[in-house]
Design an enzyme around this catalytic site. Structure first.
Site, mmCIF file in Angstrom:
data_model
loop_
_atom_site.group_PDB
_atom_site.id
_atom_site.type_symbol
_atom_site.label_atom_id
_atom_site.label_comp_id
_atom_site.label_asym_id
_atom_site.label_seq_id
_atom_site.Cartn_x
_atom_site.Cartn_y
_atom_site.Cartn_z
ATOM 1 N N GLU A 90 0.855 -1.127 -0.030
ATOM 2 C CA GLU A 90 0.211 0.038 -0.029
ATOM 3 C C GLU A 90 0.954 1.096 -0.043
ATOM 4 O O GLU A 90 2.145 1.208 0.474
ATOM 5 C CB GLU A 90 -0.862 -0.095 1.359
ATOM 6 C CG GLU A 90 -1.659 -1.055 1.435
ATOM 7 C CD GLU A 90 -2.572 -1.045 2.701
ATOM 8 O OE1 GLU A 90 -3.141 -1.795 2.968
ATOM 9 O OE2 GLU A 90 -2.337 -0.120 3.417
ATOM 10 N N CYS A 104 3.170 8.481 1.587
ATOM 11 C CA CYS A 104 3.672 7.545 2.536
ATOM 12 C C CYS A 104 3.962 6.236 1.781
ATOM 13 O O CYS A 104 2.799 5.606 1.300
ATOM 14 C CB CYS A 104 2.568 7.430 3.571
ATOM 15 S SG CYS A 104 2.944 5.981 4.743
ATOM 16 N N CYS A 111 5.877 -7.478 7.487
ATOM 17 C CA CYS A 111 6.852 -6.969 8.530
ATOM 18 C C CYS A 111 7.125 -7.740 9.495
ATOM 19 O O CYS A 111 6.046 -8.405 9.728
ATOM 20 C CB CYS A 111 6.326 -5.677 9.122
ATOM 21 S SG CYS A 111 7.808 -4.703 10.154
ATOM 22 N N CYS A 115 4.656 -5.888 16.052
ATOM 23 C CA CYS A 115 4.110 -4.993 16.967
ATOM 24 C C CYS A 115 2.850 -5.176 17.167
ATOM 25 O O CYS A 115 1.800 -5.449 16.017
ATOM 26 C CB CYS A 115 4.173 -3.584 16.450
ATOM 27 S SG CYS A 115 5.755 -2.882 16.059
ATOM 28 N N CYS A 118 -0.218 -3.262 15.223
ATOM 29 C CA CYS A 118 -0.025 -3.097 13.777
ATOM 30 C C CYS A 118 -0.691 -4.181 12.950
ATOM 31 O O CYS A 118 -0.230 -5.307 13.177
ATOM 32 C CB CYS A 118 1.240 -2.726 13.448
ATOM 33 S SG CYS A 118 1.568 -2.557 11.686
ATOM 34 N N GLY A 157 6.047 -2.187 6.764
ATOM 35 C CA GLY A 157 7.311 -2.636 6.798
ATOM 36 C C GLY A 157 8.169 -1.694 7.657
ATOM 37 O O GLY A 157 7.808 -0.477 7.931
ATOM 38 N N GLU A 158 9.519 -2.106 7.940
ATOM 39 C CA GLU A 158 10.534 -1.549 8.641
ATOM 40 C C GLU A 158 11.598 -1.066 7.978
ATOM 41 O O GLU A 158 12.478 -1.869 7.426
ATOM 42 C CB GLU A 158 10.943 -2.649 9.887
ATOM 43 C CG GLU A 158 12.424 -1.985 10.608
ATOM 44 C CD GLU A 158 11.925 -0.639 11.217
ATOM 45 O OE1 GLU A 158 11.176 -0.161 11.798
ATOM 46 O OE2 GLU A 158 12.887 0.017 10.658
ATOM 47 N N SER A 189 10.823 6.181 9.154
ATOM 48 C CA SER A 189 10.212 6.001 10.512
ATOM 49 C C SER A 189 10.815 4.625 10.943
ATOM 50 O O SER A 189 10.758 3.576 9.851
ATOM 51 C CB SER A 189 8.574 5.863 10.453
ATOM 52 O OG SER A 189 8.070 5.561 11.676
ATOM 53 N N SER A 212 9.547 5.278 16.579
ATOM 54 C CA SER A 212 8.197 4.661 17.098
ATOM 55 C C SER A 212 8.599 4.251 18.368
ATOM 56 O O SER A 212 9.280 3.122 18.702
ATOM 57 C CB SER A 212 7.591 3.441 16.279
ATOM 58 O OG SER A 212 7.345 3.934 15.057
ATOM 59 N N LEU A 213 8.272 5.186 19.421
ATOM 60 C CA LEU A 213 8.512 4.728 21.062
ATOM 61 C C LEU A 213 7.242 4.113 21.759
ATOM 62 O O LEU A 213 7.250 2.921 22.127
ATOM 63 C CB LEU A 213 8.885 6.167 21.542
ATOM 64 C CG LEU A 213 9.499 5.980 22.940
ATOM 65 C CD1 LEU A 213 10.799 5.295 22.584
ATOM 66 C CD2 LEU A 213 9.753 7.339 23.650
ATOM 67 N N HIS A 214 6.122 4.593 21.726
ATOM 68 C CA HIS A 214 4.916 4.163 21.939
ATOM 69 C C HIS A 214 4.717 3.649 23.483
ATOM 70 O O HIS A 214 3.604 3.515 23.990
ATOM 71 C CB HIS A 214 4.552 2.770 21.315
ATOM 72 C CG HIS A 214 4.311 3.184 19.734
ATOM 73 N ND1 HIS A 214 3.879 4.260 19.311
ATOM 74 C CD2 HIS A 214 4.883 2.333 18.744
ATOM 75 C CE1 HIS A 214 4.084 3.983 17.914
ATOM 76 N NE2 HIS A 214 4.577 3.017 17.629
ATOM 77 N N ASN A 288 -5.419 3.710 15.296
ATOM 78 C CA ASN A 288 -6.234 3.705 14.205
ATOM 79 C C ASN A 288 -7.035 2.056 14.381
ATOM 80 O O ASN A 288 -6.113 0.963 14.219
ATOM 81 C CB ASN A 288 -5.336 3.474 12.868
ATOM 82 C CG ASN A 288 -6.339 4.451 11.886
ATOM 83 O OD1 ASN A 288 -7.542 4.162 11.695
ATOM 84 N ND2 ASN A 288 -5.785 5.154 11.102
ATOM 85 N N CYS A 331 -2.170 1.711 8.197
ATOM 86 C CA CYS A 331 -1.018 0.502 7.542
ATOM 87 C C CYS A 331 -1.495 -0.832 7.319
ATOM 88 O O CYS A 331 -1.578 -1.301 8.412
ATOM 89 C CB CYS A 331 0.445 1.076 7.899
ATOM 90 S SG CYS A 331 1.216 -0.204 8.753
#
Ligand code: SAH
Ligand code: SF4
Length: 349
Positions: A90, A104, A111, A115, A118, A157-158, A189, A212-214, A288, A331
């Site tokens: 995407e 984006c 991935c 996580c 996600c 993906g990373e 990111s 990305s900390l979260h 989301n 995503c």
């Protein structure tokens, strides 16, 4: 399988065509068709001789658009692309009233990071994308009427687990013969692949880095992001500080707010303490939600309170508005919805 033409630099295209007995300048012409005009199909490169066009058309072709959806406000467009081997990825374009057109992009099909919040992470890893496949996502949104102004590696993906192709894609996007984007207009990111963050710092590009900390503590972060067991917060922050030191650029920390998980005042205070004195910015993103993930976004009231608490502690923080919900813009969501709506193929035998 040969690489896609969109992944080659002018010099490489020159080598390709001179090997076929063509003059070198054709290489630059092809590069300009692809990267400046967004023409991916060699048959449409009308200033090239027919035999060259036919030969180029034998190279690995571009992806196929499965779906293109635009949100009801017309500002967000999401593209589902099927790649040459059937993998689906995407890309999203987000326009702002100030004239920004941010694309984006995905860096991998799937991935491996897993996580828990996600959709992409929940469905595992298929393969890395090559630079041509990354750049193609941008080119498909680039038009004279709406030039691309920014690119963010925040799709599936990373990117730092696909370092070489990500870097190559950035160099293609910034190439003066092509789109010629400023490096400052690109943001990568990462979930915190520490060695790759350090390596990127040493490239001394002016590319933006988002981390990305979260969660502000290792126990919670490891629950949400398995990668934290490999590289805990202390190491991620040290690598981010090194990035600031090498590039002089402020980094941003992404913090996806999940109700009852990481959105309390106490955690806002912990986060403020953790980031105190650092050259950074916090991007708060209300989750989301999807039916596949048992988590929900906090109320608007809670989210704003979290943001205010950070700001009161002297941390620069902004809330990202969730856009394009009606087109499954988070995503991995569109790909999943598409897969579900297609009839399941039954193997013969
Ligand atoms: N793998 C990279 C880049 C892609 S994800 C990374 O993790 O940073 C881009 C951003 O979207 C990340 O900050 C990620 O945490 C966030 N994200 C993933 N799923 C989300 C969801 N359901 N709601 C809100 N943000 C999400
Ligand atoms: Fe991968 Fe990023 Fe999703 Fe984590 S949030 S699973 S790192 S794409």
């Amino acid at each position: 399988m040969s690489p896609a033409l969109a992944g080659l630099f002018p010099g490489e295209l020159e080598n390709l065509v001179t090997g076929w007995g063509q003059p070198a300048y054709r290489g630059r012409q092809i590069f300009e068709w692809i990267h400046r005009r967004g023409v991916l199909d060699p048959r449409q490169m009308t200033n090239l001789p027919t035999d060259l066009r036919q030969r180029l058309a034998l190279a690995r072709g571009e992806g196929e658009e499965v779906r293109r959806l635009t949100s009801s406000d017309g500002l967000t467009t999401k593209l589902l692309l099927r790649l040459h081997d059937g993998e689906e990825i995407e890309a999203v374009a987000m326009q702002s009233s100030s004239g920004r057109n941010t694309i984006c992009v995905s860096s991998q099909a799937g991935c491996a990071m897993g996580c828990v919040f996600c959709v992409t992470g929940q469905f595992g890893f298929a393969r890395n994308l090559d630079a041509g496949e990354i750049v193609e996502q941008v080119l498909r949104f680039s038009s004279g009427a709406r030039p691309v102004t920014n690119v963010v590696f925040m799709g599936m993906g990373e990117p730092l687990a696909n370092y070489d192709e990500t870097l190559r894609a950035m160099r293609l996007l910034t190439h003066p013969f092509g789109l010629h984007l400023g490096a400052r207009r690109i943001t990568v990111s990462t979930s915190g692949v520490v060695p790759a963050m350090r390596r990127l710092a040493e490239e001394r590009l002016q590319v933006g880095l988002a981390i990305s900390l979260h969660a502000p503590d290792d126990a919670l972060r490891s629950e949400l992001m398995p990668i934290n067991r490999r590289w805990p917060i202390r190491e991620v922050l040290a690598a981010a500080d090194y990035y600031v030191e090498c590039t002089g650029r402020r980094v941003s920390y992404e913090y996806t707010l999940m109700s009852g998980v990481n959105d309390t005042d106490a955690l806002a205070d912990d986060l403020a303490r953790l980031l105190h004195g650092r050259l950074c910015h916090v991007n708060l993103i209300p989750l989301n939600p999807t039916e596949d993930i048992n988590l929900v976004a906090p109320s608007a009231h809670r989210a704003v309170a979290f943001e205010r608490r950070l700001r009161d502690a002297g941390i620069a923080a902004t809330m990202r508005v969730n856009r394009g919900r009606d087109i499954l813009a988070a995503c991995g969501q569109l790909r999943l919805a598409e897969k579900r709506s297609r009839p399941i193929a039954v193997a013969a035998g």
